[in-house]
Design an enzyme around this catalytic site. Structure first.
Site, PDB file in Angstrom:
ATOM      1  N   THR A   1      -9.517   7.594   5.512  1.00  0.00           N
ATOM      2  CA  THR A   1      -9.679   6.343   4.757  1.00  0.00           C
ATOM      3  C   THR A   1     -10.919   6.443   3.859  1.00  0.00           C
ATOM      4  O   THR A   1     -10.866   6.136   2.658  1.00  0.00           O
ATOM      5  CB  THR A   1      -9.786   5.135   5.718  1.00  0.00           C
TER       6      THR A   1
ATOM      7  N   LYS B   1       0.842  -1.204   0.000  1.00  0.00           N
ATOM      8  CA  LYS B   1       0.000   0.000   0.000  1.00  0.00           C
ATOM      9  C   LYS B   1       0.879   1.257   0.000  1.00  0.00           C
ATOM     10  O   LYS B   1       0.674   2.171  -0.787  1.00  0.00           O
ATOM     11  CB  LYS B   1      -0.881  -0.023   1.254  1.00  0.00           C
TER      12      LYS B   1
ATOM     13  N   SER C   1      -1.801   9.712   7.436  1.00  0.00           N
ATOM     14  CA  SER C   1      -0.877   9.396   8.534  1.00  0.00           C
ATOM     15  C   SER C   1       0.529   9.870   8.180  1.00  0.00           C
ATOM     16  O   SER C   1       1.256  10.405   9.029  1.00  0.00           O
ATOM     17  CB  SER C   1      -0.819   7.887   8.783  1.00  0.00           C
TER      18      SER C   1
ATOM     19  N   LYS D   1       2.343  -3.646  11.099  1.00  0.00           N
ATOM     20  CA  LYS D   1       0.994  -3.784  11.662  1.00  0.00           C
ATOM     21  C   LYS D   1       1.099  -4.320  13.073  1.00  0.00           C
ATOM     22  O   LYS D   1       2.105  -4.946  13.430  1.00  0.00           O
ATOM     23  CB  LYS D   1       0.175  -4.772  10.821  1.00  0.00           C
TER      24      LYS D   1
HETATM   25  N1  GLU Z   1      -4.858   1.063   9.636  1.00  0.00           N
HETATM   26  C1  GLU Z   1      -4.837   1.826   8.436  1.00  0.00           C
HETATM   27  C2  GLU Z   1      -4.524   0.940   7.231  1.00  0.00           C
HETATM   28  O1  GLU Z   1      -4.758  -0.241   7.276  1.00  0.00           O
HETATM   29  C3  GLU Z   1      -3.926   3.032   8.536  1.00  0.00           C
HETATM   30  C4  GLU Z   1      -2.488   2.753   8.793  1.00  0.00           C
HETATM   31  C5  GLU Z   1      -1.686   4.003   9.104  1.00  0.00           C
HETATM   32  O2  GLU Z   1      -2.251   5.066   9.115  1.00  0.00           O
HETATM   33  O3  GLU Z   1      -0.493   3.860   9.328  1.00  0.00           O
HETATM   34  O4  GLU Z   1      -4.152   1.408   6.193  1.00  0.00           O
END
Ligand code: GLU
Length: 428
Positions: free
Chosen positions: A188, A92, A357, A104
């Site tokens: 998001t 991503k 972020s 994660k």
């Molecule tokens: N949890 C979100 C994702 O799956 C955001 C991750 C982030 O902001 O670092 O993309």
């Protein structure tokens, strides 16, 4: 067929590798997480007892920058899931060209069973346990399923206590007053909306004649539902973990949101007298039924593995935008492809969260804060630019959009991994 999410993720990688010129060394490296940590977190509960929770943090690949990814509080959290989610974050971040790798984390629990005090002690305990594994230049956590700005604030505060200095850039998705970014909370859903609106222009269909079903009415699903509603799309169904509602004439999304907030469940909302007068002809339906509704666009915005080989053949939507991470299994990919359904993949569609972020981390490090308008302008430009590139790769190579997104990310990851030296370089 294996049920491991990570092997599912690797199947996608294998598929994309056929279309990319990437060294064998680089592709081999990407099959394995760089570092995985499992911790136990003892928490003093309100009744005086001690409960020990299991927590995880994974740094999948940091070739392009410090690892980045959310922390999830959910009963199903386990090492396989966290590693897969960290794998997705790697692709991503590369797909969006962020100078970040993939990470994660998570804790196995049902957060709704804990009091606010217990949640705070657990959040701080998790940071105590992983403090040496994270850091503003190493690994930067953020919110994910069932974690929110307040939890990020506690975690940043705890990390700062450990380091004996204020470290806002160690975590993103913080409250605004603690160094959070404008627009992060909705990012998001907002990013997914930008991608959807841009991509739907490629098809001859106006918003008013486009029907949409949204599975999941949380932080991402409710935002995209609202933005689509405001843009004139007809949202005919929404659901949350309790179930959903269907109304062929279109739901009034602001009222759904209002009642969801009050009643905390879409289904409960729709059983209240006052709502029934807003949404006539509504019908209660299950999450599974929502996925197979006869709609133009389906938006899975809840959890992974919702569309699998068991139900993919029944999906009737023509376009799927994956707002959740991994809502479609690798087996289901082929079934949906054979049906000619366009699947816009998670690593593109839901990348708005990590993109803002990244903006938050940049703002924390520079000390200069942006307006919401600036944040959304940059977000829109980045999401639409990368979506267009992925669309073009998919057209030129005649491959599904998911494979195209992986090809796009792999080009960038391959360059970075190759720059460290490959077999060809050393052996000649
Ligand atoms: N949890 C979100 C994702 O799956 C955001 C991750 C982030 O902001 O670092 O993309």
């Amino acid at each position: 067929m294996s049920t491991s999410l990570l092997s599912d993720a690797n199947r996608r990688l294998e598929r994309a590798l056929k279309y990319v010129k990437i060294s064998e060394d680089a592709s081999e490296r990407l099959k394995f997480p760089k570092a995985s940590l499992k911790v136990s977190i003892p928490v003093r509960m309100d009744n005086g007892s001690l409960r020990v929770f299991e927590g995880y943090r994974v740094r999948y690949d940091d070739t392009r920058g410090p690892t980045k990814g959310g922390i999830r509080f959910h009963p199903n959290v386990n090492m396989d899931e966290v590693q897969s989610l960290a794998f997705w974050m790697t692709f991503k971040c590369a797909a969006l060209n962020l100078p970040l790798g993939g990470g994660k984390g998570g804790i196995t629990l049902n957060p709704k069973e804990l009091s606010k005090f217990e949640l705070e002690r657990l959040s701080r305990g998790y940071i105590d346990a992983i403090a040496d594994f994270i850091g503003p230049d190493v690994d930067i956590p953020a919110p994910d399923v069932y974690t929110n700005p307040m939890i990020m604030g506690w975690m940043m505060d705890q990390y700062s206590i450990i380091r004996r200095q204020l470290c806002p850039a160690v975590i993103t998705g913080k409250p605004l007053s603690m160094g959070g970014s404008q627009g992060r909370d909705a990012a998001t859903g907002t990013g997914a909306f930008f991608v959807l609106a841009a991509m739907m222009q490629k098809f001859d269909k106006s918003p008013h004649e486009t029907t949409v079903a949204v599975q999941g009415f949380g932080n991402a699903g409710s935002v995209i539902a609202r933005l689509l509603f405001e843009a004139g799309y007809k949202i005919v169904a929404v659901s949350d973990s309790q179930g959903g509602v269907y109304c062929p004439d279109g739901l009034d999304i602001p009222s759904v949101q209002q009642f969801k907030n009050a009643a905390r469940s879409v289904k409960a909302v729709y059983c209240e007298g006052s709502v029934c007068s807003i949404v006539e002809n509504h019908q209660v339906l299950t999450n599974e039924e929502l996925l197979t509704l006869d709609v133009d666009i389906l938006i899975p915005a809840a959890l992974e593995n919702q569309i699998t080989a068991a139900n993919a053949a029944d999906v009737q939507a023509r376009y799927i935008f994956e707002v959740a991470n991994g809502p479609i299994s690798a087996d289901a990919d082929e079934i949906l492809e054979a049906k000619g359904i366009y699947v816009f993949p998670d690593i593109l569609v839901n990348a708005g969260g990590v993109t803002v972020s990244y903006f938050e981390w940049v703002q924390n490090r520079s000390g200069l804060y942006w307006t919401e308008e600036e944040v959304n302008q940059r977000l829109s430009r980045m999401m639409v630019t990368e979506a267009d590139k992925i669309w073009r790769i998919s057209q030129e190579l005649a491959i599904p959009l998911r494979t195209a997104a992986y090809v796009h990310a792999l080009d960038r990851l391959g360059d970075a991994l190759n720059a460290k030296g490959t077999r060809e370089y050393y052996v000649g």
